[in-house]
Design a protein around this motif. Structure first.
Motif, PDB file in Angstrom:
ATOM      1  N   GLY A 131       0.590  -1.315  -0.102  1.00  0.00           N
ATOM      2  CA  GLY A 131      -0.031  -0.261   0.204  1.00  0.00           C
ATOM      3  C   GLY A 131       1.129   1.850  -0.348  1.00  0.00           C
ATOM      4  O   GLY A 131       2.434   1.012  -0.789  1.00  0.00           O
ATOM      5  N   PRO A 132       0.033   2.071  -0.006  1.00  0.00           N
ATOM      6  CA  PRO A 132      -1.127   2.372   0.937  1.00  0.00           C
ATOM      7  C   PRO A 132      -2.352   2.620   0.116  1.00  0.00           C
ATOM      8  O   PRO A 132      -2.378   3.177  -1.098  1.00  0.00           O
ATOM      9  CB  PRO A 132      -0.951   4.358   1.607  1.00  0.00           C
ATOM     10  CG  PRO A 132       0.143   4.483   0.154  1.00  0.00           C
ATOM     11  CD  PRO A 132       0.895   3.948   0.278  1.00  0.00           C
ATOM     12  N   ALA A 133      -3.472   1.964   0.559  1.00  0.00           N
ATOM     13  CA  ALA A 133      -4.525   2.411  -0.221  1.00  0.00           C
ATOM     14  C   ALA A 133      -5.895   3.029   0.334  1.00  0.00           C
ATOM     15  O   ALA A 133      -5.672   3.104   1.836  1.00  0.00           O
ATOM     16  CB  ALA A 133      -5.604   0.415  -0.420  1.00  0.00           C
ATOM     17  N   GLY A 134      -6.272   3.985  -0.715  1.00  0.00           N
ATOM     18  CA  GLY A 134      -7.181   4.691   0.416  1.00  0.00           C
ATOM     19  C   GLY A 134      -8.660   4.341   0.255  1.00  0.00           C
ATOM     20  O   GLY A 134      -8.903   3.631  -0.698  1.00  0.00           O
ATOM     21  N   ALA A 135      -9.659   5.219   0.500  1.00  0.00           N
ATOM     22  CA  ALA A 135     -11.284   4.241   0.525  1.00  0.00           C
ATOM     23  C   ALA A 135     -11.801   5.336   1.475  1.00  0.00           C
ATOM     24  O   ALA A 135     -11.991   6.484   2.035  1.00  0.00           O
ATOM     25  CB  ALA A 135     -10.760   2.662   1.739  1.00  0.00           C
ATOM     26  N   ILE A 136     -12.672   5.569   0.495  1.00  0.00           N
ATOM     27  CA  ILE A 136     -13.745   7.352   0.436  1.00  0.00           C
ATOM     28  C   ILE A 136     -15.664   5.979  -0.171  1.00  0.00           C
ATOM     29  O   ILE A 136     -15.692   5.395  -0.967  1.00  0.00           O
ATOM     30  CB  ILE A 136     -13.449   8.078   0.193  1.00  0.00           C
ATOM     31  CG1 ILE A 136     -14.045   9.375  -0.188  1.00  0.00           C
ATOM     32  CG2 ILE A 136     -13.474   7.315  -1.983  1.00  0.00           C
ATOM     33  CD1 ILE A 136     -13.332  10.012   1.177  1.00  0.00           C
ATOM     34  N   ARG A 137     -16.538   6.858   0.509  1.00  0.00           N
ATOM     35  CA  ARG A 137     -17.514   6.783   0.477  1.00  0.00           C
ATOM     36  C   ARG A 137     -17.809   7.911  -0.607  1.00  0.00           C
ATOM     37  O   ARG A 137     -17.443   8.988  -0.321  1.00  0.00           O
ATOM     38  CB  ARG A 137     -18.690   7.230   1.090  1.00  0.00           C
ATOM     39  CG  ARG A 137     -20.166   7.059   0.834  1.00  0.00           C
ATOM     40  CD  ARG A 137     -20.598   6.245   1.812  1.00  0.00           C
ATOM     41  NE  ARG A 137     -21.190   4.770   1.832  1.00  0.00           N
ATOM     42  CZ  ARG A 137     -21.195   4.501   2.783  1.00  0.00           C
ATOM     43  NH1 ARG A 137     -20.069   4.307   3.487  1.00  0.00           N
ATOM     44  NH2 ARG A 137     -20.930   2.861   2.233  1.00  0.00           N
ATOM     45  N   VAL A 138     -18.335   7.629  -2.245  1.00  0.00           N
ATOM     46  CA  VAL A 138     -19.211   8.929  -2.304  1.00  0.00           C
ATOM     47  C   VAL A 138     -20.124   8.322  -2.523  1.00  0.00           C
ATOM     48  O   VAL A 138     -20.805   8.124  -3.290  1.00  0.00           O
ATOM     49  CB  VAL A 138     -18.642   8.707  -3.898  1.00  0.00           C
ATOM     50  CG1 VAL A 138     -19.371   9.965  -5.128  1.00  0.00           C
ATOM     51  CG2 VAL A 138     -17.001   9.420  -4.265  1.00  0.00           C
ATOM     52  N   GLY A 139     -21.433   9.949  -2.145  1.00  0.00           N
ATOM     53  CA  GLY A 139     -22.642  10.245  -2.628  1.00  0.00           C
ATOM     54  C   GLY A 139     -22.380  11.319  -3.622  1.00  0.00           C
ATOM     55  O   GLY A 139     -22.003  12.044  -3.949  1.00  0.00           O
ATOM     56  N   ARG A 140     -23.873  11.606  -4.372  1.00  0.00           N
ATOM     57  CA  ARG A 140     -24.193  12.633  -5.455  1.00  0.00           C
ATOM     58  C   ARG A 140     -26.217  13.558  -5.242  1.00  0.00           C
ATOM     59  O   ARG A 140     -26.346  12.645  -4.773  1.00  0.00           O
ATOM     60  CB  ARG A 140     -24.429  12.038  -6.512  1.00  0.00           C
ATOM     61  CG  ARG A 140     -24.880  13.038  -7.329  1.00  0.00           C
ATOM     62  CD  ARG A 140     -25.256  12.685  -9.105  1.00  0.00           C
ATOM     63  NE  ARG A 140     -25.627  11.965  -9.600  1.00  0.00           N
ATOM     64  CZ  ARG A 140     -25.636  11.565 -10.789  1.00  0.00           C
ATOM     65  NH1 ARG A 140     -25.272  11.858 -11.847  1.00  0.00           N
ATOM     66  NH2 ARG A 140     -26.719  10.730 -10.546  1.00  0.00           N
ATOM     67  N   VAL A 141     -25.094  14.183  -4.403  1.00  0.00           N
ATOM     68  CA  VAL A 141     -26.654  15.259  -4.113  1.00  0.00           C
ATOM     69  C   VAL A 141     -27.034  16.726  -4.724  1.00  0.00           C
ATOM     70  O   VAL A 141     -25.644  17.218  -4.718  1.00  0.00           O
ATOM     71  CB  VAL A 141     -26.386  15.257  -2.391  1.00  0.00           C
ATOM     72  CG1 VAL A 141     -27.749  16.215  -1.736  1.00  0.00           C
ATOM     73  CG2 VAL A 141     -26.245  14.651  -1.548  1.00  0.00           C
ATOM     74  N   ASN A 142     -27.775  16.342  -5.089  1.00  0.00           N
ATOM     75  CA  ASN A 142     -28.797  17.467  -6.127  1.00  0.00           C
ATOM     76  C   ASN A 142     -27.162  17.968  -7.498  1.00  0.00           C
ATOM     77  O   ASN A 142     -27.119  18.855  -7.712  1.00  0.00           O
ATOM     78  CB  ASN A 142     -28.190  18.602  -5.330  1.00  0.00           C
ATOM     79  CG  ASN A 142     -29.640  18.559  -4.405  1.00  0.00           C
ATOM     80  OD1 ASN A 142     -30.572  18.017  -4.883  1.00  0.00           O
ATOM     81  ND2 ASN A 142     -29.711  19.362  -2.971  1.00  0.00           N
ATOM     82  N   GLY A 143     -27.336  16.352  -8.005  1.00  0.00           N
ATOM     83  CA  GLY A 143     -26.166  16.699  -8.729  1.00  0.00           C
ATOM     84  C   GLY A 143     -25.167  16.901  -8.653  1.00  0.00           C
ATOM     85  O   GLY A 143     -23.975  16.446  -9.262  1.00  0.00           O
ATOM     86  N   GLU A 144     -24.174  16.370  -7.725  1.00  0.00           N
ATOM     87  CA  GLU A 144     -22.549  17.365  -7.223  1.00  0.00           C
ATOM     88  C   GLU A 144     -21.968  16.299  -6.234  1.00  0.00           C
ATOM     89  O   GLU A 144     -23.203  15.395  -5.167  1.00  0.00           O
ATOM     90  CB  GLU A 144     -22.896  18.782  -6.133  1.00  0.00           C
ATOM     91  CG  GLU A 144     -23.048  19.672  -6.813  1.00  0.00           C
ATOM     92  CD  GLU A 144     -22.785  20.412  -7.573  1.00  0.00           C
ATOM     93  OE1 GLU A 144     -21.185  19.455  -7.939  1.00  0.00           O
ATOM     94  OE2 GLU A 144     -22.746  20.807  -8.989  1.00  0.00           O
ATOM     95  N   PHE A 145     -20.890  15.530  -6.130  1.00  0.00           N
ATOM     96  CA  PHE A 145     -20.299  14.643  -5.545  1.00  0.00           C
ATOM     97  C   PHE A 145     -20.646  15.512  -4.599  1.00  0.00           C
ATOM     98  O   PHE A 145     -20.009  16.272  -4.164  1.00  0.00           O
ATOM     99  CB  PHE A 145     -19.326  14.111  -6.324  1.00  0.00           C
ATOM    100  CG  PHE A 145     -19.750  13.439  -7.334  1.00  0.00           C
ATOM    101  CD1 PHE A 145     -20.974  12.658  -7.435  1.00  0.00           C
ATOM    102  CD2 PHE A 145     -19.276  13.340  -9.001  1.00  0.00           C
ATOM    103  CE1 PHE A 145     -20.661  11.385  -8.763  1.00  0.00           C
ATOM    104  CE2 PHE A 145     -19.351  12.805 -10.077  1.00  0.00           C
ATOM    105  CZ  PHE A 145     -20.434  12.188  -9.894  1.00  0.00           C
ATOM    106  N   VAL A 146     -20.615  14.599  -3.246  1.00  0.00           N
ATOM    107  CA  VAL A 146     -19.887  14.723  -1.949  1.00  0.00           C
ATOM    108  C   VAL A 146     -19.120  13.579  -1.798  1.00  0.00           C
ATOM    109  O   VAL A 146     -19.592  12.283  -1.745  1.00  0.00           O
ATOM    110  CB  VAL A 146     -21.069  14.884  -0.983  1.00  0.00           C
ATOM    111  CG1 VAL A 146     -21.494  15.025   0.576  1.00  0.00           C
ATOM    112  CG2 VAL A 146     -22.062  15.626  -1.670  1.00  0.00           C
ATOM    113  N   ALA A 147     -17.642  13.863  -0.429  1.00  0.00           N
ATOM    114  CA  ALA A 147     -16.612  13.007  -0.231  1.00  0.00           C
ATOM    115  C   ALA A 147     -17.384  12.254   1.372  1.00  0.00           C
ATOM    116  O   ALA A 147     -17.462  13.641   1.933  1.00  0.00           O
ATOM    117  CB  ALA A 147     -15.577  13.410  -0.040  1.00  0.00           C
ATOM    118  N   ASN A 148     -17.369  10.821   1.538  1.00  0.00           N
ATOM    119  CA  ASN A 148     -17.595  10.990   2.572  1.00  0.00           C
ATOM    120  C   ASN A 148     -18.783  11.832   3.708  1.00  0.00           C
ATOM    121  O   ASN A 148     -18.947  12.182   4.602  1.00  0.00           O
ATOM    122  CB  ASN A 148     -16.671  10.839   3.960  1.00  0.00           C
ATOM    123  CG  ASN A 148     -15.464   9.163   4.129  1.00  0.00           C
ATOM    124  OD1 ASN A 148     -16.090   8.676   3.452  1.00  0.00           O
ATOM    125  ND2 ASN A 148     -15.077   9.578   4.962  1.00  0.00           N
TER     126      ASN A 148
END
Length: 706
Positions: free
Chosen positions: A146-163
């Motif tokens: 590694g290192p390896a990274g990890a993140i959750r991605v959402g999309r609210v009102n057309g915009e990507f959101v990290a964690n």
């Protein structure tokens, strides 16, 4: 005690802090990862390999204790027990991106343990665990690429959101958990509301930007607190001498095996070939250091390795697979419904030698699965998909136990893929729905077969599924910079290939996805290419499914619970319940139904058959119905007076039948015409401003005679 920490900025959110050197100092590596007031401690330890082991025994365990949220567990026992489904799924997501980053042949025992220390109810802990597992390995002395990274991605009102926060995820149309190294993807998991391949690719690009920042921070932490990596005492690498001898002995012998279309036939042929090679070269390989038993095992492994190289070379160089298919060809597809007589819905989906049977059962909203997650609060699930993988599906014998981690993971993937097309209780669909997937035969991608069969079974059951959902897996074979991708991989292509990329969706977009890799990452361009290949295959699968059943049945099964919802005036609730509950008890007992009443006047009637349902509806409506002027009713005389009789039209609703309205001639005494308890036909001729009802028998009789 020396404490070191790094901080990672999260666009639009709270920063992530990683700290080491304060806790668990006897572990090979230990870190605490925090975002907001959610904190996870992750520890890693290693041990020498067990004697005779020939695989990498990585174990990931994660637990969420109620104390982390300042709570005491409910129930009789006040100690947490076996891991929840959420904890198991988090363990699987953590394991998969780490495995490809360990050295080739590494077989030391490695155990990663994560524990939720604090939960703020705002930030999810799963991606913090994944990042912490990578960080703990980075600072440890265990060999790790590694290192390896990890993140959750959402999309609210057309915009990507990290964690994104838990409240943001409730509004998001994408739920992507992404793990990788800078510039390359190793693992993805998640679901979406029919997003396009282009939208998901853009989410990968956004996630990679966050992973690059995480990698920089972890490299900095390694410089501050990292231990020197130890050299493994043992690596599970093929003996070069044996490999060379077996490779020469198997030259040209795999072609007949390649031509066998059946998984069982191929397995028998490979067993015979191993015995043949062992008989021809085994004796010459026995030495003082290598016993006959050791040679037998090594030769068998060397034959498998030679077969793997030959199979991969055939795919890479010739574009031809074991069963003769081209790279984008699907195996024969079949879809059926209505196979079992008593269940509410059935779907059978067959793709080559993979066959999955799914049953659908409908229940009331009371049958929903309640859960109390520390980071998500109390929830009730009204759609469940449970996946089972029995031994007979692969022609083997073994222990019969409850669902393992693999079964829970595959079921969760299928469930979230189909759930995006399910009607919601909050939108007026009054059922809990459970699908049970039974794998009848397995030769690759049974989770995607479960999605297809579940979609068929739901439509057969009359569940108003918005659209069919189909799924298929795309594989990969690489050699240096050269690679090829293939659709609908068999089990052996998954086993000896480099990728299993499952994507499910409706005809209009992606609803679920999962990526497993055996290589340390692939590019986002390659991910996008695989999604486009998968999209082509889903079109063909959707056609087969639609030809079988194109839309949900118009009525649910007669054996399913019948549920009817009607709205009454809140002031009528008392009349429906009756004194001490007498009215509602009488209705439920006489008609064999169940009735729920909400404070807003919503009445739900549950019955096990259509006739009982109709009787129950009629009984309820009789109680809560409004009397209308001009309508004729059949009532019961409940009281006799000199001036007339009081007639109960509906329970709790009486009207006056005046003596002058009893007949079209002069009546001397009310009792000359009616007595208490008599059934009488009357017409409502007036309701005054105080709600008093006037009835007429003679008007009713005259109208009926006409």
């Amino acid at each position: 005690m020396t404490i070191h920490s790094v901080e990672i900025q999260v666009p639009g959110g709270q920063p992530i802090k990683i700290e080491t050197g304060k806790y668990a100092l006897l572990a090979n590596g230990s870190v605490v990862v925090s975002q907001g007031e959610t904190s996870v401690i992750v520890n890693v330890c290693s041990a020498d390999p067990r004697p005779g082991i020939d695989f990498f025994p990585l174990q990931v365990d994660y637990r969420e204790k109620f104390a982390a949220a300042g709570r005491i567990p409910g129930g009789f026992f006040k100690r947490e027990g076996r891991p929840s489904e959420k904890e198991i799924l988090t363990c699987r997501m953590t394991d998969r991106p780490l495995r490809p980053l360990f050295p080739k042949g590494f077989i030391d025992e490695v155990q990663i343990q994560g524990l939720l220390l604090s939960a703020d109810g705002i930030h999810e802990a799963d991606t913090l665990l994944m990042l912490g597992a990578s960080a703990s390995l980075v600072v440890s002395d265990i060999p790790f690429g590694g290192p390896a990274g990890a993140i959750r991605v959402g999309r609210v009102n057309g915009e990507f959101v990290a964690n994104p926060t838990i409240s943001q995820m409730a509004e998001s149309d994408i739920d992507l958990v992404y793990a990788g190294v800078a510039g390359k993807t190793i693992m993805i998991e998640g679901a979406a509301d029919e997003c396009s391949e282009e939208d998901l690719r853009d989410a990968f690009i956004f996630a990679d930007q966050q992973v690059c920042a995480q990698a920089d921070a972890l490299n900095k932490l390694r410089e501050l607190a990292g231990k020197p990596k130890y050299t493994p005492k043992t690596l599970n690498l093929m003996d070069e001498d044996i490999d060379k001898v077996v490779s020469e002995a198997t030259e040209g012998k795999f072609e007949p095996v390649f031509k066998l279309g059946s998984k069982n036939e191929r397995g028998e042929a490979m067993n015979a070939l191993r015995d043949e090679i062992l008989a021809s070269v085994g004796e010459s390989l026995v030495t003082e250091e290598r016993s006959e038993d050791a040679v037998k095992s090594l030769v068998g492994s060397a034959v498998d390795l030679s077969f793997k190289r030959a199979m991969r070379n055939k795919i890479l160089k010739e574009g031809v697979r074991l069963d003769g298919r081209g790279l984008k060809d699907l195996r024969p597809l079949e879809a059926e419904i209505g196979l079992l007589p008593r269940v509410h819905g059935t779907g059978l989906f067959t793709r080559g030698e993979t066959q999955v049977l799914v049953t659908t059962t409908l229940g009331t909203t009371k049958d929903g699965q309640e859960s109390d997650a520390l980071t998500g609060g109390e929830t009730t699930k009204h759609f469940l998909l449970h996946y089972n993988f029995p031994n007979f599906s692969v022609g083997e014998v073994g222990r019969i136990m409850g669902p393992g981690r693999r079964e829970i993971g595959h079921g969760a993937l299928a469930e979230r893929s189909v759930e995006r097309m399910m009607p919601k209780v909050k939108d007026g669909f009054p059922y809990t729905v459970r699908c049970v997937s039974e794998v009848m035969a397995s030769n690759g991608s049974t989770s995607m077969g479960s999605i297809c069969a579940a979609s068929l079974a739901l439509m057969h059951a009359g569940v108003p599924l918005k659209k069919h959902v189909a799924g298929i897996s795309t594989g990969l074979v690489t050699e240096g910079d050269e690679y090829v991708m293939m659709t609908d991989i068999q089990g052996i292509e998954d086993h000896y290939g480099d990728m299993d990329f499952k994507v499910a969706g409706s005809p209009d977009g992606i609803t679920g996805f999962q990526l497993d890799l055996k290589t340390p990452g692939i590019t986002i361009d390659q991910m996008y290419e695989a999604m486009l290949i998968n999209k082509e295959a889903r079109v063909e699968i959707h056609k087969v499914m639609s030809d079988c059943v194109s839309e949900p049945a118009t009525e649910i099964s007669a054996d399913a619970p019948q549920i009817h919802t009607l709205q009454i005036k809140p002031e009528k609730i008392g009349a429906l319940i009756g004194p001490g509950g007498s009215v509602i008890r009488e209705i439920t007992a006489e008609n064999d139904v169940e009735i729920d009443i909400d404070d807003d006047g919503t009445v739900k009637i549950y019955a096990t058959g259509r006739e009982r349902m109709q009787a129950g509806i009629a009984a309820v409506e009789a109680v809560v119905a409004e009397v209308e002027v001009g309508q004729i009713y059949r009532g019961t005389v409940v009281n006799i007076r000199e001036f007339g009789a009081f007639v109960e039209i509906f329970p709790g609703q009486q009207g006056l039948l005046h003596i002058s309205e009893l007949a079209d001639y002069r009546v001397k005494s009310v009792e000359d015409i009616v007595s208490e308890g008599d059934k009488v036909t009357v017409k409502c001729i007036d309701i005054d401003d105080r709600g008093r009802i006037r009835l007429s028998r003679k008007a009713a009789l005259n109208e009926l005679e006409e």
